[in-house]
Structure formats: structure tokens, C-alpha cells
Design an enzyme around this catalytic site. Structure first.
Site, mmCIF file in Angstrom:
data_model
loop_
_atom_site.group_PDB
_atom_site.id
_atom_site.type_symbol
_atom_site.label_atom_id
_atom_site.label_comp_id
_atom_site.label_asym_id
_atom_site.label_seq_id
_atom_site.Cartn_x
_atom_site.Cartn_y
_atom_site.Cartn_z
ATOM 1 N N ASP A 32 15.923 4.763 11.173
ATOM 2 C CA ASP A 32 16.524 4.485 9.931
ATOM 3 C C ASP A 32 16.881 3.148 9.559
ATOM 4 O O ASP A 32 16.986 2.298 10.531
ATOM 5 C CB ASP A 32 17.712 5.525 9.633
ATOM 6 C CG ASP A 32 18.669 5.590 10.962
ATOM 7 O OD1 ASP A 32 18.849 6.540 11.366
ATOM 8 O OD2 ASP A 32 18.933 4.536 11.215
ATOM 9 N N GLU A 259 -3.306 -7.197 3.052
ATOM 10 C CA GLU A 259 -3.931 -6.508 4.129
ATOM 11 C C GLU A 259 -5.441 -6.589 3.388
ATOM 12 O O GLU A 259 -5.650 -5.966 2.247
ATOM 13 C CB GLU A 259 -3.469 -5.294 4.510
ATOM 14 C CG GLU A 259 -4.458 -4.708 5.384
ATOM 15 C CD GLU A 259 -4.118 -3.142 5.643
ATOM 16 O OE1 GLU A 259 -3.895 -2.530 4.676
ATOM 17 O OE2 GLU A 259 -4.314 -2.600 6.704
ATOM 18 N N ASP A 332 -1.291 0.184 13.001
ATOM 19 C CA ASP A 332 -2.477 0.973 12.761
ATOM 20 C C ASP A 332 -3.564 0.903 14.032
ATOM 21 O O ASP A 332 -4.786 1.378 13.956
ATOM 22 C CB ASP A 332 -3.479 0.377 11.576
ATOM 23 C CG ASP A 332 -2.789 0.663 10.056
ATOM 24 O OD1 ASP A 332 -2.893 0.219 9.214
ATOM 25 O OD2 ASP A 332 -2.066 1.777 10.249
HETATM 26 O O1 TEU Z 1 -4.432 0.537 6.183
HETATM 27 C C1 TEU Z 1 -5.516 0.283 5.573
HETATM 28 C C2 TEU Z 1 -6.751 0.427 6.555
HETATM 29 O O2 TEU Z 1 -7.757 -0.291 6.743
HETATM 30 C C3 TEU Z 1 -6.435 1.406 7.987
HETATM 31 O O3 TEU Z 1 -6.481 2.565 7.405
HETATM 32 C C4 TEU Z 1 -7.263 1.017 9.101
HETATM 33 O O4 TEU Z 1 -8.753 1.103 8.687
HETATM 34 C C5 TEU Z 1 -7.209 2.241 9.850
HETATM 35 O O5 TEU Z 1 -5.787 2.702 9.995
HETATM 36 C C6 TEU Z 1 -7.766 1.696 11.227
HETATM 37 O O6 TEU Z 1 -7.607 2.688 11.966
HETATM 38 C C7 TEU Z 1 -3.365 0.571 5.358
HETATM 39 C C8 TEU Z 1 -2.197 0.842 6.010
HETATM 40 O O7 TEU Z 1 -1.902 -0.036 6.983
HETATM 41 C C9 TEU Z 1 -2.196 2.063 6.818
HETATM 42 O O8 TEU Z 1 -0.946 2.561 7.678
HETATM 43 C C10 TEU Z 1 -2.440 3.224 5.559
HETATM 44 O O9 TEU Z 1 -2.499 4.708 6.403
HETATM 45 C C11 TEU Z 1 -3.720 2.792 4.691
HETATM 46 O O10 TEU Z 1 -3.579 1.507 4.453
HETATM 47 C C12 TEU Z 1 -3.228 3.679 3.553
HETATM 48 O O11 TEU Z 1 -2.268 3.364 2.910
#
Ligand code: TEU
Length: 566
Positions: A32, A259, A332
Site C-alpha cells: 500500500d 510503453e 511484465d
Molecule cells: O503491457 C503491455 C504489454 O505489451 C504486455 O502485455 C506484454 O506484452 C506482456 O505482458 C508480456 O508478457 C501493459 C502493462 O505493462 C501490463 O501490465 C498490462 O497487463 C497491459 O499493458 C494491459 O494494460
């Protein structure tokens, strides 16, 4: 001397906090905001300049906050708006910048906008999302979701399909709608008025979709989500980003980090060159894709150090007047020391080598929580331990399709599932690694009594101590943010060497890394102006000789351009 009156972020190191797993203060097993406040002195001591804070907004947490149901409120799991205001105050008191994660490509399906949009085809907010196709049994096109399955979901209530590039509970916003864009800009200003210093913009280069939603490119490579060429870097993306820059980011001097899946160095220059007035930098995926085979993320292949060198070199030399982000991991990605290093036999050495190799290049460095203490992948025993919707849906899809044995799919998820980097930060050998006095929402790593901040802080040769020195060198050596870079050819693809230099500097830096477990004698084959044994940084004790390089050994020198030490 080189003078850098340029943007603060050029020699900065930014620390990424995944709030759910960073520090729990309330004892409910979930990280948190008050827990983050408690750990700010740790971040100051690490030497970072700011924090990228993953989403803390109201959310049903289907995708752990990347499914926002109210952009202007705080998820009570993480605390209150008063806690947030205190976080901003405490960070600024420590000269720490706060970069909020903003998800503008989609909302939660529980957002009021979507609830109104789906009430009827004539709803005033119908056009805030992508609706198409009144035949329940016929998807508008063949696009697939990043999280398995079709990218369209049938809505019985209003009798049309809606687009969701990610989970079906994450409907995509329609950026063609000017009203939506005005509301997004107003919301961003609202956060900037609260003292936020900038944004990390989630998949921001996906917001402009091709008109008519044409079927996927028939030649879409298997490793890409089907349809991605119809919305990645889409027709109006630069126009939309310019609008955000001119009307939001620039007036507040806010940093904008995008991103950007499917971006090349050349396109990154278009997005990030200052004169373009769009973004300050992008996160690309070329490095993160190096252990993915032709079938995509779950088709795992071993890292080829030659590919690592080529991607680093390309992003350093082909981005022109653009600006790089430098990262090895995030929420990710599974743990970098497992993927590109050697977690089993050379965890410390390989973690340090990868950090030095990556963060002494030109660009803004991003360190993900736990990376700086060499946290490793979790030893998953059962799919019931998983929490990430991407992994859970992938396993379900494999079982349904039968295209792979469950064992093969499970093995891939164990190695590359996102939960590997989402288990709680380990602070000490106390219960739950000092993360929480309650029952954590996800398993705590069993090695928490060995790999933790407290242990690493006591050891001058630890990964954490190395990161502290590396971050300070990034700030003190202007060559790193402002100098040129040259990758030097060596006889071995696993032996990566580059130099940092400038006409305006009386010295240069040399970084030389033996990427892999081989012990190597370089003397006969490597003619570098390497001084005998003066190092700026190294990850082994002083070597007996310059000839022999240990497994995963990296050495960094600061060399007078006249070849003598200065
Ligand atoms: O991630 C975008 C994205 O490309 C990822 O989904 C990546 O391809 C994948 O996780 C690889 O394993 C962003 C955020 O960082 C991610 O946490 C979110 O789940 C996603 O967008 C949707 O908002």
C-alpha cells in the site's frame, strides 16, 4: 568538460514500484501507499531520482490495476487520496520525482464511461469505445487479444461486439472521439496539479486503430498478437501524442514515457526527438524478446549474447536525436537473472554484469523492485499459485486448444510468467520477508531469508551495493548520459565491449563483459587500451592478471584519452 543543461532525466535512474508487492503497512497482505512512504529512505539511499508507480487508481484488479474504473480516485486496497498526497509531499521533500502509470488505451468495463456507453447504441458515450458487428456469432474481424482469445466481446445488452486488446474486462477507448480526448487531457492535468511529475503511458502507441478495423495482416508473424499491425503505431498516433504534449505535458514540464510494443529505433526517434513534441522516451521490447522463439513469448529459447550485443548496439546507434530508456525487467517480465544471467551458479556475478552492461549506455535507467537485490524466479509448484490473468488465460487456452501439452505450457509459464516478478519484495529474514505481517496476496519467495535488502545492505560486495555504486557513477560521469558510444569488435560474441567518450572529455570509460560461464584468456586476441588494473567498477576481486576473465566477469575502466589513468 561536457556540460549538461539538458533534461533532468538524462542521467537519472528511476525505480519502478509495483505497489501490490512492495510494502504492506496495514497487515492485510497487500502492499500500500503508506508502505511506500515507509521505504522512501531506502530509495534515497539507493540513489534513484524518481519512482514509476504502477497504477493505484480505483480498479476491480482483474489486471492488477491496469483496468481502471475511476481515474480520479485511489483503490482503497492501496489507501486514501490523503495517503497519496502525503506520498507526493514526502517524495518531493527527498527530491524524488513521481511518475504515475497511466492506462489510456482502455478502461475497466466497470468504469462509468463504459457502463454508460453500453446502455444503448445511441448512448452519448457509445463512441467513447469501439463497437462493431450486430451478428452475435460473427466477430467483426480476426484480431486476437494479448491475453488469449478473440479481441472482441459480444455485449448482449446493446447487441454489438466491443474491442478489447487485452482482457474482455478492459474495453479499448476510442481516441477518434474528441470529447474523450478532452476528458483524458483534463484528467491528466488534474493529477499534474496534485504534484505528479509525469507519466508512464501504458501501450500508448496502440491507441490509434485503422479505420474499419480491417482483418489482421495475413502475414502477421506467429509471435505477434494477430491484428497488431492494424493498431500499433496507427494512423493518428503522432497527432494524438502531439496534442497530449502541447496541451498537457509541455505546459507542466511533465515527463512522458511511452510503453511502445512494435517500435524500432528509427520510429523511437520519431516519437522521442525533442523537436517532435510527442514523448520524452519509449520502452521498447527488443531486449525482452531475445528469449522468445518464433511462436512468441511462451516459445522459450536460450539467450544468444550476440543478439544481446546487436540489440544494445542498434538502440544506441540508430535512435538519432531520440532518447532511450534502459531497463532489464519490470512487472511484465520474469526475473532477468534467470533469463539472461545464471541464477543457479553465478547469480551475483551475472546480475552485476547485466546491470553494468545495460545502465552504462546512453539513456534513462529504470530499475524494477527486487532487481537490485538479485531476486530470482519463484519455484512454482501448481497453477493454483498463479495470480496473473495473462498466464491463467494462456494455460486455459492451451488446455482448450490442445496445441501443446499442459506440461510444456506449464513449464513456459513457470519460467516466463509475469507473477515471477510480482511476488513480494524481500526486505529482511523476518516473516514474509518483511513485506507483510498478514497473509500475502501471492506467495513470498522461499529464499527470502537469504535474498533480501537487509542481507544485501550488510555486504559491500552484494548486488545491492553494486547497484548503489553504479547509480552514483551514472550521475557523476557525464560521459554516460552525454558522451558517445562505440561497441568494439571482439573475437567472441559473448565478450561484449563498448567505450563511452567525447571530444569534450579528457577521459573515456571502457565497459568489457564476459557474458557467460566460460573462463576466457583474452590477451592474444583483444587489443584494447586497457590499463593494467585500475577499475571504476568490477564484479570480481582484483584479478591476478589482465589476461584471464572469470565467468560473468565485467570490468569498467575510466581511462585518460592519452591512455593513462586520470
Ligand atoms: O503491457 C503491455 C504489454 O505489451 C504486455 O502485455 C506484454 O506484452 C506482456 O505482458 C508480456 O508478457 C501493459 C502493462 O505493462 C501490463 O501490465 C498490462 O497487463 C497491459 O499493458 C494491459 O494494460
Amino acid at each position: 568538460m561536457i556540460h549538461s543543461e539538458k533534461a533532468w532525466y538524462r542521467n537519472a535512474t528511476i525505480y519502478q514500484v509495483y505497489p501490490k508487492s512492495f510494502q504492506d503497512s496495514g497487515g492485510d497482505g497487500v502492499g500500500d501507499i503508506r508502505g511506500i512512504i515507509r521505504r522512501l529512505d531506502y530509495l534515497t539511499d539507493l540513489g534513484v531520482d524518481g519512482v514509476w508507480l504502477c497504477p493505484i487508481y480505483a480498479s476491480p484488479m482483474v489486471d492488477n490495476g491496469y483496468d481502471i474504473s475511476d481515474y480520479r480516485s485511489i483503490n482503497p486496497d492501496f489507501g486514501t487520496m490523503e495517503d497519496f498526497d502525503e506520498l507526493v509531499e514526502e517524495m518531493h521533500r527527498r527530491n524524488l520525482k513521481l511518475i504515475m502509470d497511466m492506462v489510456l488505451n482502455h478502461t475497466s468495463d466497470e468504469h462509468a464511461w463504459f457502463k454508460e456507453s453500453r446502455t444503448s447504441r445511441t448512448s452519448p458515450k457509445r463512441d467513447w469505445y469501439h463497437w462493431k458487428g450486430s451478428d452475435k456469432n460473427k466477430s467483426p474481424n480476426d484480431w486476437l487479444s494479448f491475453f488469449s482469445g478473440p479481441a472482441w466481446e459480444w455485449d448482449e445488452l446493446s447487441g454489438e461486439h466491443y474491442l478489447h486488446l487485452f482482457h474482455k474486462k478492459q474495453p479499448d477507448l476510442n481516441w477518434e472521439n474528441p470529447e474523450l480526448r478532452e476528458e483524458v487531457k483534463s484528467m491528466l492535468r488534474w493529477w499534474l496539479d496534485k504534484g505528479v511529475d509525469g507519466f508512464r503511458l501504458d501501450v500508448i502507441n496502440l491507441i490509434s486503430k485503422q479505420a474499419g478495423y480491417p482483418d489482421a495482416d495475413p502475414d502477421c508473424p506467429a509471435e505477434q498478437p494477430r491484428g497488431i499491425s492494424r493498431y500499433a503505431n496507427g494512423p493518428r498516433i503522432h497527432e494524438f501524442l502531439r496534442e497530449l504534449h502541447d496541451e498537457v505535458f509541455a505546459p507542466y514540464n511533465a515527463i512522458a514515457i511511452g510503453e511502445a510494443p512494435e517500435v524500432s529505433p528509427g520510429l523511437a526517434e520519431v516519437y522521442t526527438a525533442p523537436e517532435r513534441r510527442e514523448l520524452d522516451m519509449v520502452f521498447h521490447f527488443d531486449l525482452m524478446g531475445l528469449d522468445s522463439g518464433g511462436q512468441g513469448k511462451w516459445d522459450i529459447r536460450p539467450l544468444d549474447a550476440g543478439d544481446l550485443r546487436n540489440v544494445m548496439k542498434s538502440w544506441q546507434s540508430d535512435i538519432g536525436n531520440g532518447w532511450n530508456s534502459l531497463y532489464l525487467s519490470n512487472h511484465d517480465q520474469s526475473r532477468i537473472v534467470n533469463r539472461f544471467g545464471d541464477a543457479e551458479f553465478f547469480r551475483t556475478e551475472s546480475a552485476k554484469l547485466l546491470a553494468a552492461l545495460q545502465y552504462l549506455q546512453k539513456g534513462t535507467a529504470f530499475v524494477y523492485q527486487g532487481e537490485e537485490i538479485g531476486m530470482v524466479n519463484y519455484p512454482w509448484k501448481s497453477p493454483s499459485e498463479l495470480r496473473d490473468i495473462e498466464s491463467i488465460n494462456y494455460l486455459k487456452e492451451i488446455v482448450k486448444k490442445g496445441t501443446l501439452s499442459f506440461g510444456e505450457a506449464w513449464d513456459a509459464v513457470r519460467k516466463k510468467g509475469r507473477d515471477n516478478s510480482r511476488v513480494p519484495m524481500c526486505w529482511s529474514g523476518d516473516m514474509n520477508g518483511g513485506f507483510s505481517s498478514g497473509h500475502p496476496w501471492i506467495s513470498v519467495h522461499p529464499e527470502y531469508n537469504f535474498i533480501n535488502v537487509e542481507n544485501e545492505s550488510k555486504d559491500d560486495e552484494s548486488i545491492l551495493s553494486f547497484y548503489r555504486r553504479l547509480i552514483r557513477i551514472r550521475k557523476s560521469e557525464l560521459l554516460i548520459s552525454e558522451g558517445d558510444i562505440e561497441f568494439i569488435d571482439t573475437p567472441w560474441k559473448n565478450f561484449i565491449v563498448y567505450r563511452r567518450f567525447s571530444d569534450a572529455s579528457a577521459h573515456e570509460l571502457i565497459v568489457a563483459a564476459n557474458v557467460g560461464p566460460e573462463r576466457r584468456n583474452v590477451r592474444e586476441s583483444l587489443h584494447l587500451p586497457i590499463p593494467e588494473s585500475e577499475y571504476l567498477l568490477r564484479n570480481y576481486p582484483l584479478p591476478e592478471s589482465n589476461d584471464i576473465w572469470e565467468p560473468w566477469e565485467v570490468r569498467i575502466w575510466k581511462v585518460g584519452t592519452k591512455g593513462t589513468m586520470e
